[in-house]
Design a protein around this motif. Structure first.
Motif, PDB file in Angstrom:
ATOM      1  N   GLN A 150      24.646  26.633  35.665  1.00 22.50           N
ATOM      2  CA  GLN A 150      23.561  25.905  35.034  1.00 22.50           C
ATOM      3  C   GLN A 150      22.805  26.784  34.047  1.00 22.50           C
ATOM      4  OE1 GLN A 150      20.015  24.707  37.306  1.00 22.50           O
ATOM      5  NE2 GLN A 150      20.658  22.597  36.966  1.00 22.50           N
ATOM      6  N   SER A 151      22.472  26.178  32.930  1.00 19.28           N
ATOM      7  CA  SER A 151      21.628  26.861  31.949  1.00 19.28           C
ATOM      8  C   SER A 151      20.331  26.071  31.814  1.00 19.28           C
ATOM      9  CB  SER A 151      22.353  26.901  30.597  1.00 19.28           C
ATOM     10  OG  SER A 151      21.438  26.870  29.527  1.00 19.28           O
ATOM     11  N   GLU A 175      18.204  21.382  30.324  1.00 18.68           N
ATOM     12  CA  GLU A 175      19.062  21.893  31.388  1.00 18.68           C
ATOM     13  C   GLU A 175      20.456  21.317  31.247  1.00 18.68           C
ATOM     14  OE1 GLU A 175      15.717  21.528  34.766  1.00 18.68           O
ATOM     15  OE2 GLU A 175      17.769  21.102  35.450  1.00 18.68           O
ATOM     16  N   VAL A 176      21.455  22.166  31.394  1.00 19.04           N
ATOM     17  CA  VAL A 176      22.843  21.698  31.397  1.00 19.04           C
ATOM     18  C   VAL A 176      23.545  22.309  32.597  1.00 19.04           C
ATOM     19  CG1 VAL A 176      25.047  21.697  30.162  1.00 19.04           C
ATOM     20  CG2 VAL A 176      22.907  21.528  28.879  1.00 19.04           C
ATOM     21  N   PRO A 190      22.184  38.411  30.248  1.00 20.99           N
ATOM     22  CA  PRO A 190      23.515  38.992  30.461  1.00 20.99           C
ATOM     23  C   PRO A 190      24.593  37.999  30.046  1.00 20.99           C
ATOM     24  CG  PRO A 190      22.203  39.042  32.487  1.00 20.99           C
ATOM     25  CD  PRO A 190      21.454  38.218  31.506  1.00 20.99           C
ATOM     26  N   SER A 191      25.785  38.473  29.818  1.00 20.07           N
ATOM     27  CA  SER A 191      26.861  37.581  29.384  1.00 20.07           C
ATOM     28  C   SER A 191      27.204  36.608  30.501  1.00 20.07           C
ATOM     29  CB  SER A 191      28.099  38.391  29.012  1.00 20.07           C
ATOM     30  OG  SER A 191      28.762  38.790  30.197  1.00 20.07           O
ATOM     31  N   PRO A 192      27.681  35.415  30.142  1.00 22.02           N
ATOM     32  CA  PRO A 192      28.052  34.440  31.168  1.00 22.02           C
ATOM     33  C   PRO A 192      29.140  34.989  32.087  1.00 22.02           C
ATOM     34  CG  PRO A 192      28.734  33.710  28.963  1.00 22.02           C
ATOM     35  CD  PRO A 192      27.830  34.881  28.779  1.00 22.02           C
ATOM     36  N   LYS A 193      29.980  35.844  31.565  1.00 25.22           N
ATOM     37  CA  LYS A 193      31.036  36.460  32.355  1.00 25.22           C
ATOM     38  C   LYS A 193      30.428  37.298  33.487  1.00 25.22           C
ATOM     39  CE  LYS A 193      35.573  38.146  31.139  1.00 25.22           C
ATOM     40  NZ  LYS A 193      36.419  38.706  30.107  1.00 25.22           N
ATOM     41  N   ARG A 223      24.720  25.808  24.552  1.00 25.92           N
ATOM     42  CA  ARG A 223      24.412  25.702  25.976  1.00 25.92           C
ATOM     43  C   ARG A 223      25.675  25.379  26.772  1.00 25.92           C
ATOM     44  NH1 ARG A 223      19.879  22.735  23.460  1.00 25.92           N
ATOM     45  NH2 ARG A 223      18.035  24.045  23.705  1.00 25.92           N
ATOM     46  N   HIS A 224      26.411  24.385  26.291  1.00 25.33           N
ATOM     47  CA  HIS A 224      27.635  24.006  26.999  1.00 25.33           C
ATOM     48  C   HIS A 224      28.622  25.176  27.057  1.00 25.33           C
ATOM     49  CE1 HIS A 224      27.110  19.610  27.697  1.00 25.33           C
ATOM     50  NE2 HIS A 224      26.188  19.773  26.751  1.00 25.33           N
ATOM     51  N   ALA A 225      28.737  25.913  25.975  1.00 21.21           N
ATOM     52  CA  ALA A 225      29.680  27.039  25.929  1.00 21.21           C
ATOM     53  C   ALA A 225      29.276  28.114  26.947  1.00 21.21           C
ATOM     54  CB  ALA A 225      29.714  27.622  24.518  1.00 21.21           C
ATOM     55  N   LEU A 226      27.977  28.358  27.009  1.00 19.09           N
ATOM     56  CA  LEU A 226      27.448  29.366  27.929  1.00 19.09           C
ATOM     57  C   LEU A 226      27.764  29.001  29.387  1.00 19.09           C
ATOM     58  CD1 LEU A 226      25.646  31.891  27.420  1.00 19.09           C
ATOM     59  CD2 LEU A 226      23.658  30.442  27.851  1.00 19.09           C
ATOM     60  N   VAL A 227      27.481  27.763  29.733  1.00 19.18           N
ATOM     61  CA  VAL A 227      27.663  27.323  31.122  1.00 19.18           C
ATOM     62  C   VAL A 227      29.142  27.293  31.481  1.00 19.18           C
ATOM     63  CG1 VAL A 227      27.139  25.511  32.781  1.00 19.18           C
ATOM     64  CG2 VAL A 227      25.585  25.939  30.902  1.00 19.18           C
TER      65      VAL A 227
END
Lengths: 441, 511
Positions: A154-155, A36-37, A210-213, A129-133
């Motif tokens: 959070q991811s 989890e991040v 889905p995209s983080p956006k 993960r960090h990039a996604l969050v």
């Protein structure tokens, strides 16, 4: 631990249990690695990572039964654990209905690929993960406007394996992955009100997420809709329960379908098989074979081979969830003990088209508190959402309540929308229910 | 406690087991201890967890420059026996063993846990936790000193020393008493639960705290049938209690409450919908305080500025006769803790004092944020979670009014007797609780029973609207209450005297 290691440990456990005096046993072992991040204020707020292994053993000894789970897998501890378990099982009352399933119910299983395991999971790196969050947080902040107090994202992802074997020949294994992404936002509203809204998605494979956006924007949008919420006068109105919330209402209908509830008379659906329990729009199907479905499976907790099952067909109750034990107690055929994926087949119109048709009503976007009585069907819950007039949302509402009875509620289901929510094992479309008393001032 | 060597103790246990005197369901062979007191050094004795090892783990956790680290060890054994259709024919047990390592950098948290208490597994978990920081210099880890244990739940006899045979008659008895109570009873399920949770927390600033947290309850679930209609209800008693707590009178009380409260529902009516006066009866209705103010006063929400109470400290939030407390020191109560899951001693924290908002509930992170001492509210479900601020036993103190006056003043409204669950939205302060049992109030007198209704309100507004507080303070004696937050459940206690809230939104069916 890999599947065959899990399988070996499971076989060892069965052997130990029988050695300690069990007649039959069933063992489940699962192993899971999760990361989890979480981010807040553009920096990591939490990082969590661990592997777990859990073992569960059910013991059948002298017509008696017990079930145990442990995370202490040291072999000497396990030996003592199993010996104690068998010894204490023998002190319980005899129960003639408690056996392992007839092995014929294990037959016919197709070990088909249900799309539950993403082989790319191993390549999902910490920096991904960090990039996604970060991207989800940034999208929420960009969309939130000047009233933002706080945004977090959070991811969570995991890879799991599990095995189940029984002493009368059942053997099954399962591998799965999951990815989830969530964003939430708090905004400053009038006075001391700080509405909090969110958006999330969970999928079995990474490319379906889905995209983080999208997640970030959706969280901001959902939160902005909570601003300026009022409590309205008590009124009887049509209500549209948005897809992601529809599962809550359905939960109160599910528990009374369980064999235990039927046997223990804690069910308002007792004696309702073949009878009308809802409108013709109410069809409910348990489908274990949906590709990538979060509840998809080829066998259930008893090892029974999974089958697609119609629970409610055009308002008529067709099936219950009957596990092996209660099938024997009730003298019925077993179906399956628990839901896999649940679907209400989607309708043909969008929520906005339906709103135009209804004119005035409530678009229900949030629940608070609430409960449902499985014996009587009485249910009551707090709601929030948007009042719409002439098909257009005009006012946010909060701190209101609805109360109903399931046997009457589903009769007033007048339409289902075309928008099933796929990020849950309950793939519900938005539900349109007429004549709901919405209590406020 | 009486000192006993490990060897003698194992011999004693073996003899007891051989004689069939002690058959702990699923505990290890060595877990039958001669004394009920909290004996220190459990994890060192059983798993070789020495102070030197802890310092090594904590050193690794701080290897990238965290401010603070702790390691939390847990060994919890839980048992349930279940009666259905007159027979105790099911036993369920669970053993949870593991260690979680946390690194804190400012308000950032890194966390790793393992189920294997081996040095290498724990060092790996500590390495994961360490990644929340990105520097190099490690802070020194202090040698640990034991934190005093309050001993708020001393037991005559340890729960794990009670053999299964002794538990069976208790559950059979509650079943029998339920059926004896009314011919309308058609189904009874009953269960007895006992749990021993052992924890050890060692922190990089030199605290070492250890506790043995017992928990038990006896519960009955009843279905009654009348003219083809069915109603259900339940009752339970428990807390941080030993087996001797459950007397015949308690069994009687559980049966009476479960059966009478099921049967009365045949006469229940639907309450009106809308804003009406609400009287909360004493005890478990304290769930209202838990939701309406408790969660909003957990300091993590306030340091992040996302709670409706974030700017209200020192301000008047209620009438002067309203005092609300969160207390971890009440003897044997379900939410009591000798130490919290960060090793801070349990204590009494006044949230609202004579109507003035006084203090949030803190864990170590929020306490440092505000420059205050932690309040002993850092709790977690298990070693698989890092601690966050959580409630313990939350209650309102007794007020000046007589109970009948409180009901009379309501005029026309509803009386809440039993509550099954609740929820709050922290930021808005909107909360809900679910009434499973209550009465109409008509012209200041209790009327027909009501059931299954959700009630909503807004926390700060509800506090201002508490217009009368009775003198009949009571804590809930239940043992099943749990609170969920951030995906973690912890046992909590509730209590309050009878009180009148000017108005709340009732989710009835009649306009």
């Amino acid at each position: 631990m890999m599947s065959n290691e899990l399988m070996d440990l499971a076989a060892w456990t069965i052997k130990e249990a029988r050695g300690a005096g069990a007649d039959q046993a069933r063992v489940r072992i699962s192993s899971n690695r999760a990361v989890e991040v979480g981010y807040r204020e553009r920096k990591p707020e939490t990082i969590k990572e661990a592997s777990t292994r859990n073992l569960g053993v059910e013991i059948f000894a002298g017509g008696r039964y017990s079930s145990q789970t442990t995370s202490d897998l040291r072999r000497n501890a396990m030996r003592a654990f199993i010996a104690n378990a068998v010894a204490s099982t023998k002190l319980l009352a005899e129960d003639p209905f408690r056996t392992l399933p007839d092995a014929k119910f294990y037959e016919g299983r197709e070990d088909r690929d249900l799309g539950l395991f993403d082989p790319g999971h191993g390549a999902f790196r910490p920096e991904d993960r960090h990039a996604l969050v970060k991207a989800a947080e940034a999208a929420a902040l960009a969309e939130g406007g000047k009233d933002v107090i706080s945004v977090s994202a959070q991811s969570r992802d995991s890879a799991a394996e599990s095995v189940m074997i029984s002493s009368n020949g059942f053997q099954g294994a399962r591998k799965s992955t999951s990815y989830s992404l969530m964003a939430s936002m708090t905004l400053q509203d009038a006075g001391d009100r700080r509405p909090n809204g969110w958006a999330y998605a969970v999928t079995a494979d990474r490319k379906s997420l889905p995209s983080p956006k999208t997640i970030g924007r959706e969280a901001a949008k959902n939160t902005r809709l909570l601003l300026g919420a009022k409590k309205l006068k008590t009124e009887t109105l049509p209500v549209i329960i948005v897809n992601r919330m529809a599962g809550w209402m359905l939960n109160g209908f599910l528990q009374p379908l369980y064999g235990r509830n039927i046997d223990q008379k804690q069910s308002f659906l007792l004696d309702k098989l073949g009878k009308t329990v809802g409108s013709r729009h109410f069809t409910l199907i348990d489908d274990p074979f949906i590709q990538g479905g979060l509840g998809s499976r080829t066998f259930d907790g008893d090892g029974l081979t999974a089958k697609k099952m119609v629970l409610v067909e055009n308002g008529v109750l067709r099936n219950y969830y009957i596990d092996w034990y209660y099938s024997r107690k009730l003298g019925w055929e077993p179906t399956t003990g628990s839901p896999s994926n649940l679907i209400i087949p989607p309708g043909s119109r969008s929520v906005s088209d339906i709103m135009k048709d209804l004119g005035r009503g409530i678009l229900l976007t949030g629940f608070i508190g609430g409960n449902s009585n499985p014996t009587t069907g009485d249910t009551s819950i707090g709601i929030s959402g948007r009042l719409f007039e002439d098909g257009v949302p005009v006012q946010s509402v909060a701190e209101m309540n609805i109360a109903d009875n399931h046997l009457k509620f589903w009769e007033r289901l007048i339409e289902v929308a075309d928008d099933p929510w796929i990020y849950s094992s309950m793939r519900m479309p938005s539900l349109v229910v007429d004549k709901v008393v919405v209590a406020g001032v | 406690m009486r000192q006993i060597t490990r060897r003698r103790f194992l011999e004693a246990t073996a003899k007891a087991a051989a004689a069939g005197l002690a058959a702990p369901v699923l505990a290890h062979g060595w877990s039958v201890l001669p004394s009920a007191a909290v004996e220190a050094g459990y994890f060192e004795r059983e798993f070789g967890i020495s102070d030197a090892l802890c310092r090594k783990i904590l050193g690794e956790a701080l290897s990238r420059g965290g401010d603070f680290a702790d390691v939390f060890f847990e060994h919890t054994v839980s048992n349930w026996i279940v009666l259905e259709d007159g027979k105790v024919n099911r036993a369920v047990s669970d053993i949870a063993l593991g260690a979680g390592i946390r690194t804190v950098k400012g308000d950032q948290v890194g966390y790793g846990f393992t189920q294997e208490l081996t040095e290498s597994a724990m060092i790996t978990a500590a390495g994961t936790a360490a990644t929340i920081a990105s520097g190099t210099a490690g802070k020194a880890v202090a040698r640990s000193i034991a934190v005093k244990n309050l001993d708020s739940y001393p037991l005559e006899k340890r729960l794990s020393s009670v053999p299964l045979e002794s538990k069976l008659p208790l559950v059979l008895d509650v079943n029998e008493k339920c059926f004896d109570r009314s011919p309308l009873v058609v189904k009874v399920t009953a269960q007895f639960h006992d749990q021993e949770r052992r924890i050890l927390v060692v922190s990089s600033d030199g605290r070492r705290a250890e506790d043995l947290q017992p928990r038990s309850y006896l519960a009955a679930f009843v279905v009654a049938e009348k003219n083809g209609r069915r109603e259900q209800f339940y009752a339970n008693l428990g807390g941080r209690r030993g087996f001797d707590f459950y007397t015949s009178a308690d069994v009687e009380e559980i049966a009476r409450k479960a059966v009478d409260d099921a049967v009365i529902l045949f006469d229940a009516v639907q309450p009106p919908a809308g804003e009406i006066p609400v009287v909360l009866g004493p005890g478990v209705t304290g769930v209202l305080l838990h939701e309406a103010i408790g969660h909003g006063m957990e300091a993590d929400f306030n340091r992040k500025n996302v709670s409706t109470y974030a700017t209200m400290i020192g301000k008047k939030v209620a009438e002067p006769f309203v005092t609300i407390v969160d207390d971890g020191t009440l003897p044997h109560m379900l939410g009591s803790i000798n130490i919290d899951d960060e090793g801070i001693p349990g204590q009494r924290t006044v949230l609202v004092e004579n109507g003035i908002l006084r203090s949030y509930m803190h864990d170590r992170i929020s306490a440092r944020h505000y420059g205050l001492e932690p309040t002993g509210n850092g709790r977690r479900q298990s070693y698989q979670h890092y601690p966050v601020p959580r409630m313990r036993n939350t209650y309102m103190e007794a007020g000046p009014a007589g109970v009948e006056d409180v009901i009379r003043r309501a005029g026309n409204g509803i009386y809440v007797q039993d509550v099954s669950n609740g929820e709050v939205h922290i930021g808005e302060g909107d909360f809900a609780f679910y009434v499973s049992q209550g009465r109409m109030i008509e012209n200041g007198k209790l009327g027909a029973p009501i059931k299954d209704v959700n009630i909503m309100g807004n926390g700060p507004r509800m506090l201002r609207n508490i217009i009368l507080v009775g003198n009949d303070f009571e804590m809930s004696r239940g043992g099943m209450g749990a609170c969920g937050k951030s995906g973690q459940a912890v046992p909590c206690g509730f209590g309050q005297p009878t009180c009148l809230v000017k108005s709340l939104t009732v989710g009835g069916v009649k306009s």
